[in-house]
Enzyme design. Structure first.
Site, mmCIF file in Angstrom:
data_model
loop_
_atom_site.group_PDB
_atom_site.id
_atom_site.type_symbol
_atom_site.label_atom_id
_atom_site.label_comp_id
_atom_site.label_asym_id
_atom_site.label_seq_id
_atom_site.Cartn_x
_atom_site.Cartn_y
_atom_site.Cartn_z
ATOM 1 N N GLU A 17 95.154 -18.815 24.952
ATOM 2 C CA GLU A 17 94.034 -18.551 24.806
ATOM 3 C C GLU A 17 93.604 -17.235 25.335
ATOM 4 O O GLU A 17 92.566 -16.655 24.990
ATOM 5 C CB GLU A 17 93.183 -19.710 25.720
ATOM 6 C CG GLU A 17 93.121 -21.099 24.970
ATOM 7 C CD GLU A 17 94.333 -21.795 25.269
ATOM 8 O OE1 GLU A 17 95.149 -21.440 26.028
ATOM 9 O OE2 GLU A 17 94.322 -23.115 25.026
ATOM 10 N N HIS A 646 123.664 0.684 19.178
ATOM 11 C CA HIS A 646 122.323 1.281 19.675
ATOM 12 C C HIS A 646 121.751 0.794 20.738
ATOM 13 O O HIS A 646 121.799 -0.272 21.098
ATOM 14 C CB HIS A 646 121.652 1.075 18.498
ATOM 15 C CG HIS A 646 119.955 1.272 18.782
ATOM 16 N ND1 HIS A 646 119.610 2.796 18.845
ATOM 17 C CD2 HIS A 646 119.071 0.684 18.914
ATOM 18 C CE1 HIS A 646 118.249 2.479 19.150
ATOM 19 N NE2 HIS A 646 117.779 1.127 19.074
ATOM 20 N N HIS A 699 107.723 5.255 18.573
ATOM 21 C CA HIS A 699 106.781 4.391 19.333
ATOM 22 C C HIS A 699 105.588 5.138 18.990
ATOM 23 O O HIS A 699 104.493 4.717 19.295
ATOM 24 C CB HIS A 699 106.995 4.333 20.677
ATOM 25 C CG HIS A 699 108.355 3.700 20.993
ATOM 26 N ND1 HIS A 699 109.606 4.701 21.230
ATOM 27 C CD2 HIS A 699 108.977 2.531 21.111
ATOM 28 C CE1 HIS A 699 110.536 3.690 21.235
ATOM 29 N NE2 HIS A 699 110.095 2.465 21.233
HETATM 30 N N1 GLN Z 1 118.492 -2.452 14.319
HETATM 31 C C1 GLN Z 1 117.141 -3.048 15.008
HETATM 32 C C2 GLN Z 1 116.160 -2.150 14.474
HETATM 33 O O1 GLN Z 1 116.172 -1.066 13.759
HETATM 34 C C3 GLN Z 1 117.310 -2.408 16.423
HETATM 35 C C4 GLN Z 1 116.057 -2.728 17.325
HETATM 36 C C5 GLN Z 1 116.249 -2.234 18.768
HETATM 37 O O2 GLN Z 1 116.757 -1.593 19.341
HETATM 38 N N2 GLN Z 1 115.361 -3.064 19.703
HETATM 39 O O3 GLN Z 1 114.882 -2.855 14.311
HETATM 40 ZN ZN ZN Z 2 116.059 0.556 19.891
#
Ligand code: GLN
Ligand code: ZN
Length: 762
Positions: A17, A646, A699
């Protein structure tokens, strides 16, 4: 009498909520009054629930509209200049501006930074302290909430983040402000606050100092003692000094001469707490034993808790023991009873926040002579059921794990040999370009997924939609000239959930939401049993994607450590074992991809850094097994297969050795925001394999120009060897819009081409 306590209750509301009301307030869908009413209703419901469950020490001020560190910063007057000088329409407008930033015709302010709360997945806002900070008490929130509870007949124990934890988690903006000087200024404010609470009729206060379970240096220890010495001398309210997320044994001696009346210890995550020497503590201190795990979803082993509690009772007596949650229940989902589609047997092994409150009460009443034998017997039954259940135990998984050999965690040859073989086969240019995996999850993609889930469209229709999205994204990448392509991850809702749903040993709640930050909640998968892969999970999609192009398409997997970190984990075996099981499943997928002629495979590990234990002593062990699990998942392929990994987020410094020992052929990392520092870490350590530092920040909606990225790439070359450099954005493109992605990626490819040309000339 043994009494009972809870350190904090989730504040998002049983059906999220608060999320809806807060977001509605931001978009103008509902007004402030509606938000305040929702907030009040949640608080009242939480208090009544705890009262009815028989909890003696019920918290207040554990509620927050966004974050408790932000609340504390405001309570202490730590409002950065950029906010203080603006005029806001209401205190809520200021509050949310500090949380999220604000852009209007008149105001443009950036929010506070956000980071992880200790080793949890909760994110707090980082208070900023500078020489301009003039601490001043604003006690209205804490007093109002205390009195609000009092009005319904509950004398709560207000929760306050202690001065040491507050300052150690803050950011000192200038060098001339230090912890010591700020602490000196803060102590009188805390004294004023505690005395105010006492005047209101408050008997106990809970002062959270989880920083005491981390390594403190000598100066910090002295500061802590000095601050608490003053506070305890100048206030008479009873203080429950509260620690959690680990053991306090190393800092226990700091408390000896303090005039504090209670100490809370975490009996779940602080094994060493069970052996603390009570003669190091202030005489007559009351011990609050955090036996109910606030960070997981399993029922308590009541018999085990009883024996822990008994041990303390034997030395200090019943009147000095409190039974409690290990930490705030903020980190667990709220209500198990509304889960109507969980496997019944597994559900019997689970407890969310409401059920945990009942467990706390059950334990305390047990010691107070009530007959709770039936409940204890039932608990025993569930615990032993879980141990032996065929749902949990998979012998072939356990046997396979026993047969894991050191060779399985090593590639056949070292990087330089592999790199040669790979370059012959892959035929990639200098500064190859690629992306991290996901492409925009547009509204259409999300709607189609929701429709398929609800059965509004057929599987066939959904698959056709996914296939055409995949084909389009391959064509797009081809058209702008990217070198290594991805399939776009349209079939994935979430990078952990997708694999959890395909693996044995996971289940999913419908409503098990936990606050991640502000109004954002996550619903972690639950690992309940041995993990195995019954069939391939990604091969079809990658093969189809590969069929649309002559370029290489990356196989795309989530790594074992990240799957572990972002799930609720088993508490009946070491984390390492669960992680190894996931690693074996991923290893099989990696092999299948290679067998299907996929030559580049990326195994994402964005959560590797997150799992790092709070104490240095314990970090090495964690890093060892985490690295081992990654290698177990990635090493079962021939040299010609190029393994990528990554990671997002900075702060790689402390784990650089571990990153190197992952021995991935290529790593892509976030670098655009925290560029210099990070690159310095990689170049100082002479990172031996290939690396793709993100050249633009995904971002932000900003699209970087070709020139900007050329400069960045040239800058990268001064730190890293061009032959081993990759060009990519710093994370997946899932949250971005197509327009931005098209421009940014086109520019990125052009930038790489431009630098490549220069390099080829010279
Ligand atoms: N392979 C994922 C993507 O490209 C990696 C996301 C991440 O690092 N949080 O969304
Ligand atoms: Zn990432």
């Amino acid at each position: 009498m043994v009494s009972s306590a809870n350190l904090g209750f989730p504040r998002i509301g049983t059906n999220r909520e608060l999320k809806k009301a807060v977001e509605g307030y931001w978009t103008g869908k509902n007004d402030l009054d509606a938000l305040l009413l929702t907030a009040k209703n949640i608080r009242i419901a939480n208090w009544e629930l705890q009262l009815n469950a028989g909890i003696d020490h019920i918290p207040s001020n554990d509620f927050s509209m966004y974050d408790q560190m932000l609340d504390t910063a405001i309570m202490l007057g730590a409002i950065p200049q950029r906010f203080a000088k603006e005029s806001f329409n209401s205190k809520e407008e200021l509050y949310f501006a500090m949380a999220r930033g604000l852009q209007t015709d008149f105001i443009d302010v950036k929010p506070l930074e956000m980071t992880k709360w200790f080793d949890t997945n909760y994110h707090y806002l980082v208070p900023e302290i500078s020489k301009d900070t003039s601490f001043v008490l604003q006690a209205d929130k804490i007093l109002d909430e205390y009195n609000e509870a009092k009005a319904i007949g509950i004398n709560t124990r207000p929760v306050i983040i202690g001065p040491m934890t507050f300052l150690m988690l803050s950011k000192f903006v200038e060098n001339d402000t230090t912890l010591t000087t700020s602490l000196e200024q803060l102590v009188p404010i805390y004294i004023e606050l505690l005395n105010l609470l006492a005047e209101e009729g408050c008997e106990w206060v809970q002062i959270d100092e989880p920083i005491l379970v981390t390594d403190l240096n000598v100066d910090q220890k002295i500061s802590f003692q000095r601050a608490y010495d003053l506070i305890s001398k100048k206030t008479s309210i009873k203080k429950m000094l509260t620690t959690y997320f680990g053991s306090i044994h190393e800092n226990l001696s700091l408390l000896k001469d303090l005039n504090i009346q209670g100490l809370h210890i975490d009996c779940v995550l602080g094994e060493k707490n069970l052996d603390i020497k009570l003669d190091e503590l202030p005489k007559d201190i009351i011990l609050s034993l955090g036996v109910i795990n606030g960070r997981n979803i399993w029922i308590n082993d009541l018999t085990n808790s009883i024996s822990i509690i008994n041990k303390f009772i034997d030395t200090i007596g019943v009147d000095r023991v409190i039974v409690s949650s290990s930490c705030s229940l903020l980190h667990s989902p709220i209500d198990l009873t509304i889960e109507d589609s969980l496997d019944e047997e597994i559900k019997d092994w689970m407890a969310f926040a409401k059920e945990k409150i009942t467990e706390i009460n059950l334990l305390s009443t047990y010691f107070n002579g009530r007959n709770v034998q039936d409940s204890i017997d039932e608990n025993l039954k569930h615990i032993s059921n879980r141990k032996t259940s065929a749902k949990v135990n998979n012998l072939s998984v356990q046997n396979r794990l026993n047969e894991v050999s050191p060779e399985m965690k090593k590639r056949n040859s070292n990087y330089s040999v592999r790199a040669l073989k790979q370059s012959e086969i892959l035929n990639l240019p200098l500064l190859p370009t690629t992306t991290i995996g996901s492409f925009p999850q547009t509204k259409e993609v999300r709607q189609m997924r929701a429709k398929a889930k609800k059965g509004l469209i057929s599987h066939k229709e959904y698959d056709e939609f996914l296939l055409s999205s995949t084909r389009d994204v391959i064509e797009f990448q081809d058209s702008i000239g990217l070198d290594v392509l991805v399939h776009g991850e349209f079939e994935r809702n979430d990078m952990v959930e997708y694999f959890g749903e395909k693996l044995e040993g996971f289940i999913f709640s419908k409503n098990g939401w936990v606050q991640s930050y502000g109004s954002r909640c996550v619903k972690p998968p639950i690992i309940f049993g041995d993990i195995s892969r019954e069939e391939a999970m990604t091969i079809d999609w990658i093969k189809k994607a590969q069929s649309f192009t002559d370029k290489h398409v990356k196989g795309m997997l989530t790594g074992p450590v990240t799957i572990l970190q972002w799930s609720f984990v088993r508490d009946d075996q070491p984390l390492q074992v669960t992680c190894e099981q996931i690693a074996l499943a991923i290893r099989d997928e990696v092999s299948d991809l290679a067998d299907n002629d996929i030559k580049i495979i990326q195994i994402d590990e964005p959560a590797l850094r997150e799992g790092l234990p709070l104490r240095k002593m314990e970090q090495i062990d964690y890093l060892n097994w985490a690295v081992d699990c990654f290698k177990l998942s990635s090493s079962g392929v021939p040299d010609i297969v190029q393994i990528h990994t990554h990671m997002c987020y900075a702060e790689f410094n402390e784990i650089m050795d571990a990153i190197i020992s992952l021995d991935a052929d290529v790593i892509s990392i976030e670098a655009s925001r925290s560029s210099m520092e990070l690159l310095a870490a990689f170049s100082a350590n002479d990172y031996p394999n290939e690396i793709g530092p993100g050249v633009y920040d995904i971002h932000s909606p900003r699209t970087p120009s070709v020139n900007e990225m050329v400069k960045l790439i040239n800058n990268l070359r001064t730190h890293l060897v061009a032959d081993r450099l990759w060009i990519n954005p710093d994370c997946g493109l899932k949250t971005r819009g197509w327009d931005e992605v098209k421009t940014s990626l086109t520019n990125m490819v052009l930038a790489s081409l431009a630098v490549r040309k220069e390099l080829e000339k010279s």
